[in-house]
Design a protein around this motif. Structure first.
Motif, PDB file in Angstrom:
ATOM      1  N   GLN A  82     -23.105  21.141   4.841  1.00 32.93           N
ATOM      2  CA  GLN A  82     -22.211  22.064   5.537  1.00 32.93           C
ATOM      3  C   GLN A  82     -20.942  21.337   5.941  1.00 32.93           C
ATOM      4  O   GLN A  82     -20.985  20.201   6.411  1.00 32.93           O
ATOM      5  CB  GLN A  82     -22.885  22.622   6.790  1.00 32.93           C
ATOM      6  N   GLY A  83     -19.822  22.011   5.763  1.00 35.52           N
ATOM      7  CA  GLY A  83     -18.537  21.470   6.176  1.00 35.52           C
ATOM      8  C   GLY A  83     -17.912  20.566   5.124  1.00 35.52           C
ATOM      9  O   GLY A  83     -18.482  20.301   4.074  1.00 35.52           O
ATOM     10  N   ASP A  84     -16.718  20.086   5.442  1.00 29.96           N
ATOM     11  CA  ASP A  84     -15.993  19.186   4.543  1.00 29.96           C
ATOM     12  C   ASP A  84     -16.424  17.749   4.847  1.00 29.96           C
ATOM     13  O   ASP A  84     -15.928  17.124   5.780  1.00 29.96           O
ATOM     14  CB  ASP A  84     -14.486  19.354   4.744  1.00 29.96           C
ATOM     15  N   GLN A  85     -17.346  17.228   4.070  1.00 26.39           N
ATOM     16  CA  GLN A  85     -17.900  15.892   4.285  1.00 26.39           C
ATOM     17  C   GLN A  85     -17.518  14.931   3.157  1.00 26.39           C
ATOM     18  O   GLN A  85     -18.169  13.908   2.975  1.00 26.39           O
ATOM     19  CB  GLN A  85     -19.439  15.977   4.387  1.00 26.39           C
ATOM     20  N   ARG A  86     -16.469  15.246   2.405  1.00 24.01           N
ATOM     21  CA  ARG A  86     -16.126  14.449   1.218  1.00 24.01           C
ATOM     22  C   ARG A  86     -15.882  12.982   1.541  1.00 24.01           C
ATOM     23  O   ARG A  86     -16.447  12.096   0.890  1.00 24.01           O
ATOM     24  CB  ARG A  86     -14.900  15.032   0.518  1.00 24.01           C
ATOM     25  N   THR A  87     -15.051  12.705   2.520  1.00 23.41           N
ATOM     26  CA  THR A  87     -14.743  11.302   2.835  1.00 23.41           C
ATOM     27  C   THR A  87     -15.956  10.601   3.438  1.00 23.41           C
ATOM     28  O   THR A  87     -16.205   9.434   3.131  1.00 23.41           O
ATOM     29  CB  THR A  87     -13.542  11.194   3.786  1.00 23.41           C
ATOM     30  N   ASN A  88     -16.718  11.313   4.278  1.00 24.55           N
ATOM     31  CA  ASN A  88     -17.924  10.722   4.870  1.00 24.55           C
ATOM     32  C   ASN A  88     -18.933  10.334   3.794  1.00 24.55           C
ATOM     33  O   ASN A  88     -19.521   9.254   3.841  1.00 24.55           O
ATOM     34  CB  ASN A  88     -18.586  11.698   5.844  1.00 24.55           C
ATOM     35  N   VAL A  89     -19.150  11.229   2.820  1.00 20.01           N
ATOM     36  CA  VAL A  89     -20.111  10.965   1.750  1.00 20.01           C
ATOM     37  C   VAL A  89     -19.668   9.768   0.923  1.00 20.01           C
ATOM     38  O   VAL A  89     -20.466   8.867   0.618  1.00 20.01           O
ATOM     39  CB  VAL A  89     -20.294  12.217   0.854  1.00 20.01           C
ATOM     40  N   ARG A  90     -18.393   9.714   0.560  1.00 23.18           N
ATOM     41  CA  ARG A  90     -17.885   8.603  -0.250  1.00 23.18           C
ATOM     42  C   ARG A  90     -18.059   7.275   0.483  1.00 23.18           C
ATOM     43  O   ARG A  90     -18.570   6.302  -0.082  1.00 23.18           O
ATOM     44  CB  ARG A  90     -16.418   8.826  -0.587  1.00 23.18           C
ATOM     45  N   GLU A  91     -17.654   7.223   1.759  1.00 21.38           N
ATOM     46  CA  GLU A  91     -17.776   5.987   2.528  1.00 21.38           C
ATOM     47  C   GLU A  91     -19.236   5.572   2.689  1.00 21.38           C
ATOM     48  O   GLU A  91     -19.573   4.395   2.593  1.00 21.38           O
ATOM     49  CB  GLU A  91     -17.117   6.162   3.901  1.00 21.38           C
ATOM     50  N   PHE A  92     -20.125   6.541   2.939  1.00 23.37           N
ATOM     51  CA  PHE A  92     -21.546   6.248   3.094  1.00 23.37           C
ATOM     52  C   PHE A  92     -22.122   5.647   1.814  1.00 23.37           C
ATOM     53  O   PHE A  92     -22.844   4.650   1.859  1.00 23.37           O
ATOM     54  CB  PHE A  92     -22.307   7.529   3.457  1.00 23.37           C
ATOM     55  N   MET A  93     -21.812   6.260   0.681  1.00 20.52           N
ATOM     56  CA  MET A  93     -22.384   5.813  -0.589  1.00 20.52           C
ATOM     57  C   MET A  93     -21.905   4.413  -0.964  1.00 20.52           C
ATOM     58  O   MET A  93     -22.650   3.640  -1.550  1.00 20.52           O
ATOM     59  CB  MET A  93     -22.075   6.819  -1.686  1.00 20.52           C
ATOM     60  N   ILE A  94     -20.679   4.091  -0.617  1.00 17.06           N
ATOM     61  CA  ILE A  94     -20.163   2.754  -0.901  1.00 17.06           C
ATOM     62  C   ILE A  94     -20.745   1.747   0.088  1.00 17.06           C
ATOM     63  O   ILE A  94     -21.211   0.676  -0.299  1.00 17.06           O
ATOM     64  CB  ILE A  94     -18.621   2.747  -0.856  1.00 17.06           C
ATOM     65  N   GLU A  95     -20.756   2.089   1.385  1.00 11.79           N
ATOM     66  CA  GLU A  95     -21.217   1.150   2.407  1.00 11.79           C
ATOM     67  C   GLU A  95     -22.698   0.814   2.258  1.00 11.79           C
ATOM     68  O   GLU A  95     -23.101  -0.328   2.416  1.00 11.79           O
ATOM     69  CB  GLU A  95     -20.958   1.717   3.801  1.00 11.79           C
TER      70      GLU A  95
END
Length: 129
Positions: free
Chosen positions: A102-115
């Motif tokens: 839910q919601g615009d989580q594009r930047t959160n998802v990208r940062e999480f997957m890299i970190e």
């Protein structure tokens, strides 16, 4: 090592169970103990992170193209906990599993997957940004 959850949710302390679950996600060893089921790091198909408009200001973030070996339910659980949003794993049009948030989580998802080393940063394509 700073944990992503401690930066996103500083308002309460984690319980022992939550700390153990997050500890599993941070293990970078790979192999049989790897919670995400990653094999060798390296190239592969692209991972697409898209946003889909629902109605008005409401939107859904879609994560497509994750490897079949990855445990998408565990990844979804980590997303939901760290981003304070709801989500689901659904079957996509081409038969693959897609994570919806839910919601615009594009930047959160990208940062999480890299970190958390779920995949390489060069494999991730963020659409609509």
């Amino acid at each position: 090592l700073l944990l992503l959850s401690s930066r996103l949710r500083p308002q309460r302390a984690m319980s022992k169970e939550e700390d153990d679950t997050l500890g599993e996600l941070v293990s970078f060893g790979g192999g049989a103990d790897d919670p995400f089921g990653r094999g060798e790091a390296g190239g592969g198909p692209k991972i697409h992170i898209r946003i889909q408009q629902r109605n008005g200001r409401k939107s859904i973030t879609l994560v497509e193209g994750l490897d079949d070996e990855l445990d998408k339910k565990k990844i979804l659980k980590a997303f939901r906990k760290n981003f304070s949003c709801n989500g689901a794993v659904v079957t996509g049009k081409e038969g693959g599993e897609v994570i919806q948030l839910q919601g615009d989580q594009r930047t959160n998802v990208r940062e999480f997957m890299i970190e958390f080393d779920v995949c390489d940063g060069d494999r991730i394509l963020v659409h609509g940004s």
